[in-house]
Design a protein around this motif. Structure first.
Motif, PDB file in Angstrom:
ATOM      1  N   CYS A 145     -18.425  -2.297 -53.510  1.00 30.94           N
ATOM      2  CA  CYS A 145     -18.710  -3.080 -54.711  1.00 30.94           C
ATOM      3  C   CYS A 145     -19.471  -4.342 -54.315  1.00 30.94           C
ATOM      4  O   CYS A 145     -19.148  -4.977 -53.303  1.00 30.94           O
ATOM      5  CB  CYS A 145     -17.397  -3.446 -55.397  1.00 30.94           C
ATOM      6  N   ILE A 146     -20.482  -4.698 -55.107  1.00 32.88           N
ATOM      7  CA  ILE A 146     -21.199  -5.961 -54.914  1.00 32.88           C
ATOM      8  C   ILE A 146     -20.930  -6.870 -56.106  1.00 32.88           C
ATOM      9  O   ILE A 146     -21.145  -6.472 -57.254  1.00 32.88           O
ATOM     10  CB  ILE A 146     -22.717  -5.755 -54.773  1.00 32.88           C
ATOM     11  N   VAL A 147     -20.461  -8.086 -55.821  1.00 34.80           N
ATOM     12  CA  VAL A 147     -20.317  -9.121 -56.845  1.00 34.80           C
ATOM     13  C   VAL A 147     -21.246 -10.282 -56.492  1.00 34.80           C
ATOM     14  O   VAL A 147     -21.623 -10.459 -55.336  1.00 34.80           O
ATOM     15  CB  VAL A 147     -18.872  -9.642 -56.969  1.00 34.80           C
ATOM     16  N   GLY A 148     -21.582 -11.078 -57.487  1.00 37.73           N
ATOM     17  CA  GLY A 148     -22.373 -12.272 -57.250  1.00 37.73           C
ATOM     18  C   GLY A 148     -21.483 -13.478 -57.014  1.00 37.73           C
ATOM     19  O   GLY A 148     -20.326 -13.506 -57.447  1.00 37.73           O
ATOM     20  N   ASP A 149     -22.027 -14.492 -56.319  1.00 38.97           N
ATOM     21  CA  ASP A 149     -21.230 -15.696 -56.102  1.00 38.97           C
ATOM     22  C   ASP A 149     -20.959 -16.420 -57.420  1.00 38.97           C
ATOM     23  O   ASP A 149     -19.865 -16.939 -57.647  1.00 38.97           O
ATOM     24  CB  ASP A 149     -21.879 -16.629 -55.077  1.00 38.97           C
ATOM     25  N   GLY A 150     -21.934 -16.413 -58.329  1.00 38.31           N
ATOM     26  CA  GLY A 150     -21.702 -16.988 -59.650  1.00 38.31           C
ATOM     27  C   GLY A 150     -20.703 -16.188 -60.452  1.00 38.31           C
ATOM     28  O   GLY A 150     -19.892 -16.741 -61.206  1.00 38.31           O
ATOM     29  N   GLU A 151     -20.714 -14.874 -60.262  1.00 35.59           N
ATOM     30  CA  GLU A 151     -19.766 -14.008 -60.959  1.00 35.59           C
ATOM     31  C   GLU A 151     -18.329 -14.350 -60.589  1.00 35.59           C
ATOM     32  O   GLU A 151     -17.409 -14.183 -61.411  1.00 35.59           O
ATOM     33  CB  GLU A 151     -20.065 -12.547 -60.611  1.00 35.59           C
ATOM     34  N   LEU A 152     -18.133 -14.842 -59.378  1.00 33.95           N
ATOM     35  CA  LEU A 152     -16.784 -15.178 -58.938  1.00 33.95           C
ATOM     36  C   LEU A 152     -16.242 -16.440 -59.599  1.00 33.95           C
ATOM     37  O   LEU A 152     -15.119 -16.863 -59.317  1.00 33.95           O
ATOM     38  CB  LEU A 152     -16.731 -15.288 -57.410  1.00 33.95           C
ATOM     39  N   ASN A 153     -17.012 -17.025 -60.521  1.00 37.85           N
ATOM     40  CA  ASN A 153     -16.456 -18.054 -61.416  1.00 37.85           C
ATOM     41  C   ASN A 153     -15.491 -17.425 -62.416  1.00 37.85           C
ATOM     42  O   ASN A 153     -14.685 -18.125 -63.030  1.00 37.85           O
ATOM     43  CB  ASN A 153     -17.570 -18.756 -62.197  1.00 37.85           C
ATOM     44  N   GLU A 154     -15.587 -16.114 -62.595  1.00 40.78           N
ATOM     45  CA  GLU A 154     -14.742 -15.398 -63.549  1.00 40.78           C
ATOM     46  C   GLU A 154     -13.358 -15.143 -62.939  1.00 40.78           C
ATOM     47  O   GLU A 154     -13.236 -14.565 -61.857  1.00 40.78           O
ATOM     48  CB  GLU A 154     -15.378 -14.052 -63.911  1.00 40.78           C
ATOM     49  N   GLY A 155     -12.327 -15.529 -63.650  1.00 36.63           N
ATOM     50  CA  GLY A 155     -10.972 -15.336 -63.153  1.00 36.63           C
ATOM     51  C   GLY A 155     -10.597 -13.884 -62.963  1.00 36.63           C
ATOM     52  O   GLY A 155      -9.781 -13.560 -62.092  1.00 36.63           O
ATOM     53  N   GLN A 156     -11.181 -13.005 -63.760  1.00 36.63           N
ATOM     54  CA  GLN A 156     -10.862 -11.584 -63.658  1.00 36.63           C
ATOM     55  C   GLN A 156     -11.152 -11.038 -62.264  1.00 36.63           C
ATOM     56  O   GLN A 156     -10.448 -10.148 -61.782  1.00 36.63           O
ATOM     57  CB  GLN A 156     -11.639 -10.790 -64.711  1.00 36.63           C
ATOM     58  N   CYS A 157     -12.188 -11.575 -61.616  1.00 30.85           N
ATOM     59  CA  CYS A 157     -12.520 -11.128 -60.256  1.00 30.85           C
ATOM     60  C   CYS A 157     -11.342 -11.347 -59.315  1.00 30.85           C
ATOM     61  O   CYS A 157     -10.990 -10.479 -58.503  1.00 30.85           O
ATOM     62  CB  CYS A 157     -13.730 -11.888 -59.727  1.00 30.85           C
ATOM     63  N   TRP A 158     -10.721 -12.511 -59.427  1.00 29.51           N
ATOM     64  CA  TRP A 158      -9.634 -12.853 -58.514  1.00 29.51           C
ATOM     65  C   TRP A 158      -8.369 -12.068 -58.831  1.00 29.51           C
ATOM     66  O   TRP A 158      -7.556 -11.788 -57.929  1.00 29.51           O
ATOM     67  CB  TRP A 158      -9.411 -14.364 -58.531  1.00 29.51           C
ATOM     68  N   GLU A 159      -8.190 -11.686 -60.082  1.00 27.44           N
ATOM     69  CA  GLU A 159      -7.083 -10.784 -60.412  1.00 27.44           C
ATOM     70  C   GLU A 159      -7.286  -9.441 -59.711  1.00 27.44           C
ATOM     71  O   GLU A 159      -6.337  -8.857 -59.166  1.00 27.44           O
ATOM     72  CB  GLU A 159      -7.003 -10.584 -61.923  1.00 27.44           C
ATOM     73  N   ALA A 160      -8.520  -8.942 -59.732  1.00 23.11           N
ATOM     74  CA  ALA A 160      -8.816  -7.674 -59.070  1.00 23.11           C
ATOM     75  C   ALA A 160      -8.628  -7.785 -57.561  1.00 23.11           C
ATOM     76  O   ALA A 160      -8.117  -6.861 -56.915  1.00 23.11           O
ATOM     77  CB  ALA A 160     -10.247  -7.243 -59.395  1.00 23.11           C
TER      78      ALA A 160
END
Length: 277
Positions: A145-160
Motif C-alpha cells: 500500500c502507498i499512502v501520502g505524507d499529507g494523507e497521514l493527516n487523516e486519523g483513519q490512517c493511524w487506526e488502520a
C-alpha cells in the motif's frame, strides 16, 4: 545486489514516467506531482517484486496493491498498461467520458486495480483488511500500500496502522510517499509529520527510510521487509514532480493545468527518453 535487475528497474521507471506524462498531456491537466513521486516504487513492485499475472488479474494467490493516495492513479495506470493489463492506447482515455481509467482508481472498471481509492485515509484501511483476510485464508502473499505524507493527516490512517500491528500482519508492507507537499501547500506548514520512522515503530511496525528516487534502495528495502515478523513501513524520501527538474522546482505542483511551457518540458523529457531507447 544484481546490477542487471537494477538496470531493468531503472529502465522500467523511465517507461512509466514517460507514459504517465503522455497520458496527462493528452488530458491537458491532472495530478502530476504526486504521480511522479511514486514511480520508482511502482517500478520495483511491478517490475520485480510482486507476484502478478496480467492475463489473470483476479488470481487468488497474487500479491495485492492498494494506491491509497488515489489521485496518483495516472502513474498506476501507466504501470498496469506497460505490464499488459490493457493496451497502452487506453491511457489516452484518462478521465474522459465512458473511460475505464477514472481520475482515481476503481476496481470495478480497471483490470489490475485491487481496490477503489481516492477518499484519503480509506485506502490503507482497505489494504489492511485485504491483508488480514488473506492471512486468515492462509494465503502466502503480500499486500502493498502507498499512502501520502499529507494523507497521514487523516486519523483513519493511524487506526488502520494500529489494527495492522495488533494483528501482526507481517504480510502487509506500507510505503509512505514523503514528498513534503499536499494540495494546500507544504506538509510541514499544514501539520508537522515529525519522524515517520519513529512514529511507525512506536505503533508496532518495523520501519526504515530510503531514497525514494533510487530503485536500488527501494528494492533492498522490500527484500528486508519480507524478512520481518511484523508489518513494515518504508518511508520514501521523495520530491513532488520527481524525475523532472522543471516540475520538481514548482512551488505548486499537486494538480496542474498545463500551459505552453509545461507542454514543452513534457515533450523535452519524452524526446530525451526516446533518444536513449
Amino acid at each position: 545486489m544484481n546490477d542487471e535487475i537494477i538496470e531493468k528497474l531503472e529502465k522500467f521507471s523511465d517507461q512509466i514516467r514517460v507514459e504517465t506524462l503522455k497520458e496527462l498531456k493528452e488530458l491537458g491537466f491532472g495530478h502530476l506531482g504526486g504521480s511522479m513521486s511514486i514511480i520508482e516504487t511502482l517500478a520495483v513492485l511491478y517490475g520485480e517484486i510482486m507476484r502478478i499475472d496480467p492475463k489473470n488479474p483476479d488470481l487468488e494467490e497474487r500479491d495485492y496493491f492498494v494506491l491509497s493516495k488515489g489521485h496518483a492513479g495516472p502513474a498506476l495506470y501507466a504501470t498496469l498498461a506497460l505490464k499488459g493489463y490493457f493496451p497502452l492506447d487506453m491511457l489516452k482515455t484518462l478521465n474522459q467520458n465512458g473511460t475505464k481509467l477514472p481520475s482515481h482508481p476503481d476496481r470495478l472498471l480497471t483490470a489490475g486495480v485491487d481496490a477503489t481509492t481516492g477518499s484519503l485515509g480509506q485506502g490503507i484501511s482497505e489494504a489492511v483488511g485485504i491483508a488480514l483476510g488473506n492471512m486468515l485464508k492462509s494465503l502466502n502473499n503480500y499486500t502493498y500500500c502507498i499512502v501520502g505524507d499529507g494523507e497521514l493527516n487523516e486519523g483513519q490512517c493511524w487506526e488502520a496502522i494500529m489494527f495492522a500491528a495488533h494483528h501482526n500482519l507481517d504480510n502487509f508492507i506500507l510505503f509512505i510517499d514523503e514528498n513534503k507537499k499536499q494540495l494546500d501547500g507544504k506538509t510541514e506548514e499544514i501539520c508537522k509529520s515529525f519522524d515517520f520512522v519513529k512514529k511507525l515503530e512506536s505503533f508496532g511496525f518495523r520501519a526504515k527510510r530510503v531514497q525514494g528516487d533510487l530503485v536500488s534502495e527501494i528494492y533492498e528495502a522490500v527484500n528486508w521487509a519480507k524478512l520481518q515478523d511484523a508489518p513494515v513501513a518504508i518511508v520514501l524520501d521523495t520530491i513532488k514532480g520527481q524525475g523532472i527538474p522543471y516540475f520538481e522546482k514548482m512551488e505548486t505542483n499537486h494538480h496542474l493545468r498545463f500551459n505552453d511551457q509545461d507542454i514543452k518540458e513534457i515533450d523535452k523529457f519524452v524526446c530525451q527518453f526516446d533518444g536513449k531507447n
